[in-house]
Design a protein around this motif. Sequence first.
Motif, PDB file in Angstrom:
ATOM      1  N   ALA A 198       0.854  -1.187   0.153  1.00 36.61           N
ATOM      2  CA  ALA A 198      -0.069  -0.164  -0.058  1.00 36.61           C
ATOM      3  C   ALA A 198       0.825   1.252   0.017  1.00 36.61           C
ATOM      4  N   GLN A 199       2.016   1.156   0.738  1.00 36.46           N
ATOM      5  CA  GLN A 199       2.946   2.601   0.713  1.00 36.46           C
ATOM      6  C   GLN A 199       3.607   2.561  -0.561  1.00 36.46           C
ATOM      7  N   THR A 200       3.741   1.572  -1.287  1.00 28.29           N
ATOM      8  CA  THR A 200       4.378   1.681  -2.716  1.00 28.29           C
ATOM      9  C   THR A 200       3.448   2.425  -3.543  1.00 28.29           C
ATOM     10  N   LEU A 201       2.147   2.301  -3.308  1.00 23.00           N
ATOM     11  CA  LEU A 201       1.169   2.893  -3.957  1.00 23.00           C
ATOM     12  C   LEU A 201       0.845   4.207  -3.658  1.00 23.00           C
ATOM     13  N   GLY A 202       1.293   4.714  -2.607  1.00 21.06           N
ATOM     14  CA  GLY A 202       1.340   6.035  -2.143  1.00 21.06           C
ATOM     15  C   GLY A 202       0.314   6.343  -0.913  1.00 21.06           C
ATOM     16  N   VAL A 203       0.136   5.466  -0.202  1.00 20.65           N
ATOM     17  CA  VAL A 203      -0.678   5.624   1.115  1.00 20.65           C
ATOM     18  C   VAL A 203       0.149   6.169   1.920  1.00 20.65           C
ATOM     19  N   VAL A 204      -0.547   7.399   2.316  1.00 16.94           N
ATOM     20  CA  VAL A 204       0.190   8.152   3.524  1.00 16.94           C
ATOM     21  C   VAL A 204      -0.013   7.828   4.842  1.00 16.94           C
ATOM     22  N   ASP A 205      -0.776   7.007   5.159  1.00 19.27           N
ATOM     23  CA  ASP A 205      -1.101   6.404   6.648  1.00 19.27           C
ATOM     24  C   ASP A 205      -1.683   5.105   6.667  1.00 19.27           C
ATOM     25  N   TYR A 206      -1.519   4.205   7.505  1.00 19.21           N
ATOM     26  CA  TYR A 206      -2.133   2.932   7.595  1.00 19.21           C
ATOM     27  C   TYR A 206      -2.504   2.487   9.039  1.00 19.21           C
ATOM     28  N   LEU A 207      -3.721   2.628   9.001  1.00 18.01           N
ATOM     29  CA  LEU A 207      -4.300   2.361  10.581  1.00 18.01           C
ATOM     30  C   LEU A 207      -4.933   1.045  10.591  1.00 18.01           C
TER      31      LEU A 207
END
Length: 127
Positions: free
Chosen positions: A96-105
């Motif tokens: 998800a972070q490689t796809l640009g998610v700025v935070d992950y909860l």
Amino acid sequence: MADSPKRILIVDDDGEIIQALRIALESNGYEVLVARDGNQGLALTVREQPDLLLLDMMMPKRSGILVLEKLSRSEEAHPPIIMMTANEGNRHKAYAQTLGVVDYLHKPFPMDRMIDAVRRVLGDQED
């Protein structure tokens, strides 16, 4: 906020989570839009151009990951995305972070943690 309120699109299939997020966000001055599956979320993102997306990972019709992939491949600019999930796997988070998610909860999360993340991403944090 003297300007019009910032608009947040919640994309989640869980009615209780939607309601809790709506109450917390509206009480903090945000306008809330809701989509109950990934396809509806994509359509609303394009049509409404919200300031932020709160995106669930596991949903019917189109998962949050598939929504992320579609948005990241699009030539159109898309809003920042905070991913919400009950999935504990780090592989999904990294992807998800490689796809640009700025935070992950991780669900369940404290609502003040979500509000802090929203304020930080939208630049509403008072330093």
